[in-house]
Write a protein that holds these residues in place. Structure first.
Motif, short mmCIF file in Angstrom:
data_model
loop_
_atom_site.label_atom_id
_atom_site.label_comp_id
_atom_site.label_asym_id
_atom_site.label_seq_id
_atom_site.Cartn_x
_atom_site.Cartn_y
_atom_site.Cartn_z
N PHE A 12 0.84 -1.21 0.00
CA PHE A 12 0.00 0.00 0.00
C PHE A 12 0.88 1.26 0.00
O PHE A 12 0.64 2.21 -0.75
N LEU A 13 1.89 1.26 0.84
CA LEU A 13 2.78 2.42 0.92
C LEU A 13 3.55 2.60 -0.38
O LEU A 13 3.75 3.73 -0.86
N LYS A 14 4.01 1.51 -0.96
CA LYS A 14 4.76 1.60 -2.22
C LYS A 14 3.88 2.15 -3.34
O LYS A 14 4.34 2.95 -4.16
N GLU A 15 2.64 1.73 -3.38
CA GLU A 15 1.74 2.23 -4.41
C GLU A 15 1.43 3.72 -4.19
O GLU A 15 1.31 4.49 -5.15
N LYS B 54 -4.73 4.17 -11.65
CA LYS B 54 -5.55 3.34 -10.77
C LYS B 54 -4.70 2.93 -9.57
O LYS B 54 -3.57 2.47 -9.72
N PHE B 55 -5.25 3.08 -8.37
CA PHE B 55 -4.51 2.72 -7.16
C PHE B 55 -4.65 1.22 -6.91
O PHE B 55 -5.73 0.72 -6.61
N TYR C 206 4.92 0.19 -18.25
CA TYR C 206 5.27 -0.55 -17.03
C TYR C 206 4.12 -0.64 -16.04
O TYR C 206 4.10 -1.51 -15.17
N TRP C 207 3.15 0.25 -16.17
CA TRP C 207 2.06 0.33 -15.20
C TRP C 207 0.72 0.41 -15.94
O TRP C 207 0.23 1.51 -16.23
N PRO C 208 0.10 -0.70 -16.26
CA PRO C 208 -1.23 -0.67 -16.89
C PRO C 208 -2.22 0.10 -16.02
O PRO C 208 -2.17 0.01 -14.80
N LEU D 193 3.54 5.84 -2.87
CA LEU D 193 4.75 6.55 -3.28
C LEU D 193 4.97 6.48 -4.79
O LEU D 193 5.69 7.31 -5.35
N ARG D 194 4.36 5.52 -5.44
CA ARG D 194 4.43 5.50 -6.91
C ARG D 194 3.70 6.72 -7.47
O ARG D 194 4.20 7.41 -8.36
N LEU D 195 2.53 6.99 -6.94
CA LEU D 195 1.72 8.11 -7.43
C LEU D 195 2.12 9.44 -6.80
O LEU D 195 1.89 10.50 -7.38
#
Length: 422
Positions: free
Chosen positions: A337-340, A391-392, A385-387, A342-344
């Motif tokens: 959850f934290l990584k996602e 979207k979270f 890399y991110w379809p 920080l992705r956004l």
């Protein structure tokens, strides 16, 4: 024919050259123009590699002298939007002239992998943040950064971090109570709520000082937000680069007042329990590695201000028990959850490094004496890399999914030895 040539010569010497009738002003003007012309030709010739490189790349329209500076006018939000528009319009790699300086912007992970570990020197524009954090890790020249990083790194061991978990838990409980006051009401900006929690945590863990920003109207977060808005404007608004211009603007007086408040706050340390600062002082007691008082303050300023990650997770461990260090490895979904998040919402949507030598990227050559802008947010939202990139979905970080991606497709804290120490 002879008479015609003779007449031309007489006209040239008497009317154009006028060897015996030029005024001092005319002579000086011609000398200055000639000198400038010679210098300009030499200047263009010395930069021929830059122009050759720029010609092979797409990029926004560049005007004489100012380059693309007009794209960086307006509020910080306007400037940010213009930069992201460029990354979307010119994917992978493009060029931007900022005044007479060439910047190459990249968002392809394979370029990150080549450049970030090998070019550690921060771009000169970062010096505009030195007024806030001095030569802390964020802005330090390479020689100072290497020394400070070596000294600070041992304080980030697991045993020390585990000793702070109780503080994390206490402040998270305060955050939950604050979020309850917004429950069932209209939309609100969660950043400012979470940032106050983060500030309470970093002040208590780093300096042993409770500031209680979550439950009081302590103005420190407002000071930080505003000072970095001004730093952002100084970096991107071309004429603010010159102290002779900036110092005559209202922003200069505001900067002075804000810095006075920030530095007075970070200078008041009343340690009641062992904190990060104590460990740092202990590790630097040796005369060869000792921090000066100013260096300590600059590093403390850096850690207080840089800690702006989105920690929105409320993980229920039970009705009564607080989080303990032994719980952390078990929280695999929280980790994803934290990584996602920080992705956004990476710590910085883009960073800049100076390039000291020619670099062959395979399909492009980046010449020495340029700078590279790394579009971290663009790489984090690249559909290759991110379809469905916006979207979270925390399950993007399941081990089998991570194995499919380039290692530099996700770099929220940069990549290589000059990544974020936190």
């Amino acid at each position: 024919m002879g008479e015609t040539i003779s007449s031309y010569i007489k006209f040239y010497t008497s009317v154009i050259l006028k060897p015996y009738s030029w005024t001092v002003f005319e002579l000086l003007s011609v000398a200055l123009l000639s000198t400038f012309f010679v210098w300009y030709i030499q200047f263009l010739w010395s930069r021929r590699k830059l122009y050759k490189c720029a010609k092979k790349m797409e990029g926004p329209l560049a005007l004489p002298l100012i380059g693309c500076a007009l794209y960086f006018i307006g509020s910080p939000y306007d400037i940010y939007c213009n930069i992201m528009t460029m990354f979307n319009k010119y994917p992978k790699i493009f060029r931007v002239w900022f005044g007479p300086r060439l910047f190459c912007a990249v968002s392809e992970p394979k370029y990150f992998e080549i450049l970030l570990p090998n070019f550690l020197r921060k771009e000169h524009l970062y010096h505009h943040a030195e007024c806030v954090v001095g030569y802390g890790l964020f802005t330090a020249p390479l020689d100072i950064w290497k020394r400070h990083r070596k000294i600070i790194m041992p304080t980030f061991n697991q045993k020390i971090l585990d000793s702070f978990v109780d503080i994390f838990s206490q402040q998270a409980n305060v955050l939950v109570e604050q979020l309850k006051t917004y429950s069932g009401k209209e939309e609100f900006d969660v950043f400012h709520v979470v940032y106050k929690c983060t500030l309470d945590i970093i002040c208590e863990t780093a300096m042993g000082v409770k500031v209680n920003t979550q439950t009081t109207d302590f103005p420190y977060p407002k000071w930080v937000d505003r000072i970095f808005e001004i730093v952002f404007l100084r970096i991107f608004v071309f004429w603010y680069h010159f102290d002779s211009i900036f110092n005559f603007t209202p922003l200069a007086k505001e900067t002075t007042d804000l810095l006075k408040n920030l530095h007075e706050f970070s200078g008041v340390v009343n340690t009641k329990k062992k904190a990060f600062l104590d460990y740092l002082i202990e590790l630097t007691s040796d005369e060869n590695s000792k921090f000066t008082e100013q260096e300590l303050r600059e590093e403390v300023d850096t850690f207080i201000i840089a800690e702006k990650v989105y920690d929105e997770l409320i993980e229920i461990l039970g009705p009564d028990r607080s989080v303990e260090p032994a719980d952390l490895p078990k929280l695999s979904y929280m980790d994803r959850f934290l990584k996602e998040t920080l992705r956004l919402f990476p710590v910085a949507p883009f960073i800049v490094r100076a390039i000291d030598e020619d670099v062959d990227l395979g399909d492009h050559i980046i010449p020495a004496d340029t700078s590279v802008v790394f579009g971290i947010l663009k790489a984090h939202t690249d559909e290759e890399y991110w379809p469905e990139p916006f979207k979270f979905d925390p399950d993007r970080f399941l081990p089998e999914e991570v194995a499919k991606r380039h290692p530099c497709a996700y770099v929220p804290f940069s990549y290589g030895s000059r990544n974020c120490i936190g």
